[in-house]
Each structure stands twice: as structure tokens, then as C-alpha cells.
Write an enzyme that holds these catalytic residues in place. Structure first.
Site, PDB file in Angstrom:
ATOM      1  N   GLU A 111     -10.846   4.274   6.415  1.00 58.13           N
ATOM      2  CA  GLU A 111      -9.727   5.102   6.890  1.00 58.13           C
ATOM      3  C   GLU A 111     -10.352   6.229   7.721  1.00 58.13           C
ATOM      4  OE1 GLU A 111      -7.613   7.170   3.772  1.00 58.13           O
ATOM      5  OE2 GLU A 111      -5.874   7.627   5.059  1.00 58.13           O
ATOM      6  N   HIS A 141       0.852  -1.189   0.000  1.00 62.79           N
ATOM      7  CA  HIS A 141       0.000   0.000   0.000  1.00 62.79           C
ATOM      8  C   HIS A 141       0.885   1.234   0.000  1.00 62.79           C
ATOM      9  CE1 HIS A 141      -3.673   2.240   1.999  1.00 62.79           C
ATOM     10  NE2 HIS A 141      -2.960   3.061   1.227  1.00 62.79           N
ATOM     11  N   HIS A 181       1.358   4.869  -2.542  1.00 66.23           N
ATOM     12  CA  HIS A 181       0.961   5.671  -3.716  1.00 66.23           C
ATOM     13  C   HIS A 181       2.237   6.248  -4.310  1.00 66.23           C
ATOM     14  CE1 HIS A 181      -3.307   5.707  -2.363  1.00 66.23           C
ATOM     15  NE2 HIS A 181      -2.713   5.526  -1.198  1.00 66.23           N
ATOM     16  N   HIS A 212      -9.668   1.741  -0.930  1.00 69.96           N
ATOM     17  CA  HIS A 212      -9.491   2.362   0.378  1.00 69.96           C
ATOM     18  C   HIS A 212     -10.865   2.413   1.049  1.00 69.96           C
ATOM     19  CE1 HIS A 212      -5.637   3.570  -1.156  1.00 69.96           C
ATOM     20  NE2 HIS A 212      -5.372   4.393  -0.168  1.00 69.96           N
ATOM     21  N   ASP A 267       1.994   3.936   2.744  1.00 69.48           N
ATOM     22  CA  ASP A 267       0.997   4.858   2.175  1.00 69.48           C
ATOM     23  C   ASP A 267       1.646   5.980   1.355  1.00 69.48           C
ATOM     24  OD1 ASP A 267      -1.601   5.520   1.640  1.00 69.48           O
ATOM     25  OD2 ASP A 267      -2.075   6.341   3.613  1.00 69.48           O
ATOM     26  N   ASP A 268       2.185   6.991   2.019  1.00 71.37           N
ATOM     27  CA  ASP A 268       2.782   8.150   1.326  1.00 71.37           C
ATOM     28  C   ASP A 268       4.058   8.544   2.069  1.00 71.37           C
ATOM     29  OD1 ASP A 268       0.457   8.877  -0.585  1.00 71.37           O
ATOM     30  OD2 ASP A 268      -0.506   8.684   1.361  1.00 71.37           O
TER      31      ASP A 268
END
Ligand code: ADE
Ligand code: ZN
Length: 334
Positions: free
Chosen positions: A199, A16, A18, A196, A277-278
Site C-alpha cells: 500500500e 477488504h 475494516h 496488507h 477499505d474504510d
């Protein structure tokens, strides 16, 4: 061996992340300069200071802004390759990476430019490091269904490069049901689906991803814990949740890491994985997520072995590939 070394060395997968969220400020400034684009922050430090978020939307506004300096195939290649090198240095052997084509096509960048740049870097990951990768294309859920259909049409030309379709961006107010028809079409064309959910959004959105979008994996899923029947189903079907601890902290899904639900999820029998994630925006690569969460929740060495194995079990690799990666985890000496 220290816990830092143990976590760094254990073979693992990232499921996961991006690609636009891996874009480090240094590279952003460099690419902006070569493309003659002015960034609204004076310096890298100023930009980093803006990375202080109260919720998902505040983060997304800055994240979409950052991606706007990406113009040429080479820019997408450079961003992806920089991240592949980071993965390799953390003993990540397999990665499943999201990209958001609409963030770029909405600015007039061709779909082919975006995906070719990313794909070439992924090919190089296999060649240089023997790293396996898969690409997941997300629809932006704040945009409408028609735009998702158009994006799916563009993706069909690159079917061989994309394993699954996902759903990301602003969750609240954009339920999965909005994308039921386009997900049906994607599945009919042979794509796997993920989304997603949970969240910031309620457990009902997690139900919808299962019942309407037919997902094989849920990204985040934290709020599923509010619904016992839902948890039972996720456990029974072993639907993976790709959990992102430092993202949850930075976007205030949890108030402190000590209160993160990951250990509770494991104790419930859920198939959970740790992900970043990021990482450029949350100042935490994958191994930082493992390490900080392990300290906060007092995870055991066995928990970490389990999480590393889960990362392969929950992947889109074939059964034989999963077994061979899991054997590498088992053979890893503490
Ligand atoms: N896009 C990038 N990061 C995201 C996140 N954490 N949630 C939803 N969409 C995203
Ligand atoms: Zn995400």
C-alpha cells in the site's frame, strides 16, 4: 440502464473492509453519548472536516481515536449491523470483514465482547438478508510479535468464527517478516492468512507476505507493479489483490483516480477486486468505488462483470458457493 443502476444492481462481494472503518460519525456520536464518553470534536461536521489525510498514518490516528467510544457488546453489534444494512442496499451478497481486536483489548475491552457483538450482527445478516459473511482477524503491525501471539491465543477460543488472520496498520517500518512466527502458528492452527502489503510499503514487503507469511491473498498490493518478476508470480499463481481505489486516493497512494493502476493490473492478468477499505472515513461505499473508478478509467461493462466475478473468485467461499454466486453475476442483465 444508467451506469449507476448497473453498478448498484450487479451482485458482488466485498473482501477488504475494516469494521472499525465503517463507523459513521452519526453513530459514533450516538454511542459516545450513551457511554458518557467525550469526543474531542464539537460536532459531526467538525469530525468530518478532520477526514483530510496526507498519508496512512494520519488516517490511522483518527481511526483509532474513533474506535475508542466502543465499549459494550451492543456497540460492536450496532456498528456492524449498520454496515450490513449498507452492504445489502448495494447488492453485496457476500462480505469478508476485518476486525482489529488489539485496538480494543489494549483499552481494556474483552476480546469476547468485541467478537461476540460483531458475530451476532453477521449471524443476523444471514438470517435477515441471506448474506454470507466471513470474519478476518488482523494483527496491528505497529505492535510487537508477543502481543500478536497473545491475540492469537485469545482467537483460538473463537476459531469457528474466524476464517483467516490478517495484518494491518502502519506498514512502513513494520515488514511482514516481523510476524513470520505468529503467522506460522496461526496456519498450524488452521487459519488462512492474508496481509496488507504494497500500500505504502515496497515490493519487498509483498514478496515477504508470499514467502514468509504464506498468504493466499494480498490486501492492496499496488506497489507490486514496480517489480515485473513479482507481477509474473502473482499472475501465474492467481493470487488475488484486494484493491481499494477511493482509499488509495484519500491516503494519497495515487494522486488522482485517473492514474489508478487497476486497469493496468487487469490488463496484466492479475486477479484484482474492488473494495472500500474504510468507507466511513473515505466517503465512499463499495458501489461508489466501482462507479468513480469506472468513470475515471473508462471501464467497460465487461470490465465491471469481470470485477464482480473476481470478487467471488477471490473469496474464501467453497468452489460450489463461488460457482453459484458467479452464475448470479452472469445472469444479471445489463
Ligand atoms: N487499517 C484500516 N485501514 C487500513 C489501511 N488502509 N491500511 C492499513 N491498515 C488499515
Ligand atoms: Zn485495509
Amino acid at each position: 440502464m444508467t451506469i449507476e443502476k448497473f453498478i448498484c444492481g450487479i451482485p458482488k462481494a466485498e473482501l477488504h473492509v475494516h469494521i472499525e472503518g465503517t463507523f459513521e460519525p452519526e453513530l459514533m456520536f450516538e454511542i459516545a453519548q450513551r457511554n458518557n464518553i467525550k469526543i474531542k470534536y464539537k460536532s459531526i461536521d467538525d469530525l468530518r472536516k478532520a477526514y483530510d489525510f496526507s498519508n496512512l498514518q494520519e488516517f490511522l490516528d483518527i481511526y483509532y481515536d474513533g474506535a475508542s467510544v466502543l465499549i459494550h457488546e451492543r456497540d460492536f453489534y450496532d456498528m456492524t449491523w449498520a454496515y450490513i444494512k449498507k452492504l445489502h442496499s448495494q447488492n453485496v451478497l457476500h462480505a469478508e470483514i476485518f476486525f482489529d481486536p488489539q485496538t480494543h483489548t489494549d483499552r481494556g475491552i474483552q476480546f469476547s465482547t468485541v467478537i461476540t457483538g460483531i458475530h451476532k450482527a453477521l449471524e443476523n445478516a444471514e438470517k435477515e438478508f441471506g448474506m454470507s459473511t466471513k470474519l478476518i482477524m488482523c494483527f496491528l503491525r505497529h505492535l510487537d510479535e508477543e502481543q500478536a501471539f497473545q491475540t492469537l491465543e485469545q482467537a483460538l477460543e473463537y476459531k469457528d468464527w474466524i476464517v483467516a488472520i490478517g495484518l494491518d496498520s502502519s506498514e512502513i517500518g513494520h515488514p511482514p517478516s516481523k510476524f513470520q512466527r505468529v503467522f506460522e502458528k496461526a496456519q498450524a492452527r488452521g487459519f488462512l492468512t492474508v496481509a496488507h502489503a504494497g500500500e505504502e510499503g515496497p515490493p519487498e514487503y509483498v514478496w515477504e507476505t508470499l514467502n514468509l507469511l504464506n498468504v493466499t491473498r494480498i490486501d492492496h498490493g499496488n506497489r507490486a507493479l514496480e517489480d515485473d518478476t513479482l507481477v509474473q508470480l502473482l499472475v501465474q499463481k492467481q493470487i488475488p489483490l484486494t484493491v481499494c481505489p477511493l482509499s488509495n486516493l484519500k491516503l494519497r497512494v495515487v494522486d488522482k483516480l485517473e492514474n489508478h493502476p487497476l486497469k493496468k493490473m487487469m490488463n496484466n492478468g492479475l486477479l484484482v477486486t474492488i473494495n472500500s477499505d474504510d468507507p466511513a472515513y473515505f466517503r465512499g461505499q463499495l458501489n461508489d468505488n466501482y462507479l468513480k473508478l469506472s468513470k475515471a478509467l473508462r471501464l467497460t461493462i465487461d470490465d465491471i462483470y469481470q470485477l464482480a466475478k473476481n470478487s467471488f473468485t477471490a473469496s474464501f467461499l467453497s468452489d460450489s458457493e463461488k460457482l453459484s454466486y458467479i452464475k448470479k453475476v452472469d445472469d444479471y442483465e445489463k
